[in-house]
Scaffold this active site. Sequence first.
Site, PDB file in Angstrom:
ATOM      1  N   GLU A 120      -4.228   3.889   6.512  1.00  0.00           N
ATOM      2  CA  GLU A 120      -4.014   3.639   5.090  1.00  0.00           C
ATOM      3  C   GLU A 120      -4.607   4.805   4.307  1.00  0.00           C
ATOM      4  O   GLU A 120      -4.154   5.164   3.233  1.00  0.00           O
ATOM      5  CB  GLU A 120      -4.713   2.334   4.693  1.00  0.00           C
ATOM      6  N   SER A 141     -10.447  -0.012   3.740  1.00  0.00           N
ATOM      7  CA  SER A 141      -9.699  -0.250   4.978  1.00  0.00           C
ATOM      8  C   SER A 141      -9.158   1.076   5.500  1.00  0.00           C
ATOM      9  O   SER A 141      -8.496   1.794   4.753  1.00  0.00           O
ATOM     10  CB  SER A 141      -8.509  -1.165   4.722  1.00  0.00           C
ATOM     11  N   ARG A 192       0.816  -1.226   0.000  1.00  0.00           N
ATOM     12  CA  ARG A 192       0.000   0.000   0.000  1.00  0.00           C
ATOM     13  C   ARG A 192       0.855   1.283   0.000  1.00  0.00           C
ATOM     14  O   ARG A 192       0.500   2.288   0.606  1.00  0.00           O
ATOM     15  CB  ARG A 192      -0.937   0.043   1.212  1.00  0.00           C
TER      16      ARG A 192
HETATM   17  N1  EPU Z   1     -10.998 -10.367  10.166  1.00  0.00           N
HETATM   18  C1  EPU Z   1     -11.522 -10.232  11.436  1.00  0.00           C
HETATM   19  N2  EPU Z   1     -12.631  -9.442  11.606  1.00  0.00           N
HETATM   20  C2  EPU Z   1     -13.241  -8.822  10.554  1.00  0.00           C
HETATM   21  C3  EPU Z   1     -12.734  -9.000   9.259  1.00  0.00           C
HETATM   22  C4  EPU Z   1     -11.597  -9.757   9.091  1.00  0.00           C
HETATM   23  O1  EPU Z   1     -11.025 -10.793  12.408  1.00  0.00           O
HETATM   24  O2  EPU Z   1     -14.221  -8.107  10.803  1.00  0.00           O
HETATM   25  C5  EPU Z   1      -9.741 -11.128   9.992  1.00  0.00           C
HETATM   26  C6  EPU Z   1      -9.928 -12.554   9.561  1.00  0.00           C
HETATM   27  O3  EPU Z   1      -8.938 -13.328  10.199  1.00  0.00           O
HETATM   28  C7  EPU Z   1      -9.654 -12.497   8.064  1.00  0.00           C
HETATM   29  C8  EPU Z   1      -8.577 -11.435   8.000  1.00  0.00           C
HETATM   30  O4  EPU Z   1      -8.943 -10.511   9.017  1.00  0.00           O
HETATM   31  O5  EPU Z   1      -9.210 -13.732   7.574  1.00  0.00           O
HETATM   32  C9  EPU Z   1      -8.444 -10.749   6.671  1.00  0.00           C
HETATM   33  O6  EPU Z   1      -9.675 -10.128   6.340  1.00  0.00           O
HETATM   34  P1  EPU Z   1     -10.029  -9.704   4.830  1.00  0.00           P
HETATM   35  O7  EPU Z   1      -9.820 -10.851   3.920  1.00  0.00           O
HETATM   36  O8  EPU Z   1     -11.374  -9.068   4.837  1.00  0.00           O
HETATM   37  O9  EPU Z   1      -8.918  -8.663   4.451  1.00  0.00           O
HETATM   38  P2  EPU Z   1      -8.198  -7.434   5.195  1.00  0.00           P
HETATM   39  O10 EPU Z   1      -6.815  -7.847   5.501  1.00  0.00           O
HETATM   40  O11 EPU Z   1      -9.015  -6.899   6.331  1.00  0.00           O
HETATM   41  C10 EPU Z   1      -7.242  -6.517   2.947  1.00  0.00           C
HETATM   42  C11 EPU Z   1      -7.146  -5.194   2.265  1.00  0.00           C
HETATM   43  C12 EPU Z   1      -8.468  -4.869   1.568  1.00  0.00           C
HETATM   44  C13 EPU Z   1      -8.799  -5.973   0.574  1.00  0.00           C
HETATM   45  C14 EPU Z   1      -8.884  -7.285   1.361  1.00  0.00           C
HETATM   46  C15 EPU Z   1      -9.150  -8.478   0.462  1.00  0.00           C
HETATM   47  C16 EPU Z   1      -5.559  -3.869   3.556  1.00  0.00           C
HETATM   48  C17 EPU Z   1      -5.373  -2.729   4.482  1.00  0.00           C
HETATM   49  N3  EPU Z   1      -6.809  -4.149   3.212  1.00  0.00           N
HETATM   50  O12 EPU Z   1      -8.181  -6.356   4.018  1.00  0.00           O
HETATM   51  O13 EPU Z   1      -8.269  -3.672   0.822  1.00  0.00           O
HETATM   52  O14 EPU Z   1     -10.031  -5.732  -0.068  1.00  0.00           O
HETATM   53  O15 EPU Z   1      -7.622  -7.515   2.041  1.00  0.00           O
HETATM   54  O16 EPU Z   1      -7.999  -8.810  -0.226  1.00  0.00           O
HETATM   55  O17 EPU Z   1      -4.578  -4.491   3.143  1.00  0.00           O
HETATM   56  C18 EPU Z   1      -8.441  -1.307   1.017  1.00  0.00           C
HETATM   57  O18 EPU Z   1      -7.228  -1.267   0.875  1.00  0.00           O
HETATM   58  O19 EPU Z   1      -9.116  -0.271   1.199  1.00  0.00           O
HETATM   59  C19 EPU Z   1      -9.117  -2.597   1.040  1.00  0.00           C
HETATM   60  C20 EPU Z   1     -10.428  -2.715   1.245  1.00  0.00           C
END
Ligand code: EPU
Length: 345
Positions: free
Chosen positions: A334, A238, A164
Amino acid sequence: MLNFTEQDLTTLNTFGVAVNAKNYLKIRSTFATKKLIETGRLEESKFTILGGGSNLLFTYNPEGLVLHVAVPGLRIIKDEKDHVLIEAGSGVIWHDVVEFAVKNRLGGLENLALIPGFCGAAPIQNIGAYGAEIKDVFDHLTAINIKTGHTEIFNKTSCEFGYRTSVFKTKLKDKYIITRIVLKLNKKYKTNTSYKDLQNYFENKNVVTPGIKEVFDAVIEIRSAKLPNPNEVGNAGSFFKNPVISTKEFENLKKKFPEIPGYDINTGQVKVPAAWLIEQCGWKGKSKGNVGTWPNQALVIVNNGNATGLEILKFAKALHNDVKKKFGITLEPEVNIIGSEKSLF
Ligand code: EPU
């Protein structure tokens, strides 16, 4: 020719924060950008570059000029044996580029479907989702140097992409205006479904080797179920980055919190989902006044109504403080915070 106006920015930022620009200019071409630089107005005043407005938070009415960069155009510029180069103006909606690629059976963008925002901002923060990042398909971009007015080309190396981030968020912040990006897409392509959500999706459907269009549709379905549509609920995706900590720190935390998830990224480094940390602090789906976290994704801060940028920032700071207190981990925004209150972090 350069039409400076006053402009309400409420619909031009996806948080839907009601702010006003005293001095706003929409730029649709390289020529107009160069004309603006010749006036010297970018050097003398503070300015804010606005694209799709999907990754920023205005905490005040922006000082100085708000420059809305909206260069149009989307086309194939080179068709090679295995690859195709496509060029998009910085004002093209990112998802339109993804759709264009999928329609032309070109692989590499399908995991990045439905990410809000314009193309010009995509390389700045190296957008990513579902196991892919723009850097994987990036060829080069053209940008105008604000000081000299010259057009320069940046390839993958000179963009210094990271998680990012890129050189345009660090040492070249506010020094260039990106006008066009060029992506190198694949004709012969093996889709990437290694991300847990995608893996589960196709396992449930008994699909072993999904094609580009199937992955595109799957990402749209998964995202729509999990993330709020910014046209309906104000948000900027995010709010924080997923923090990266040392393996040692992670092992120590695991003793106290055995359930803590983490993904090895380099030797000695682990990425921890910020959403999990926030959820463990009791903030998932919770609201305070006009601001809350999204019930299906704790990392997304939402504007429930008429929240001001400062209210959103204070809410984010409360999450940040609680995570720090409970886990000793510092969350880093972010979202790009505009206004002097960014020092809160
Ligand atoms: N999780 C929780 N609680 C929640 C949601 C998620 O505990 O409410 C945990 C779970 O363990 C899950 C893990 O977080 O397996 C990862 O969650 P998710 O797949 O939703 O992805 P994220 O890491 O929260 C990142 C990106 C998103 C992107 C998603 C999908 C960043 C900061 N964010 O989110 O990007 O859509 O992966 O690949 O890296 C953005 O940058 O604005 C964005 C939305």
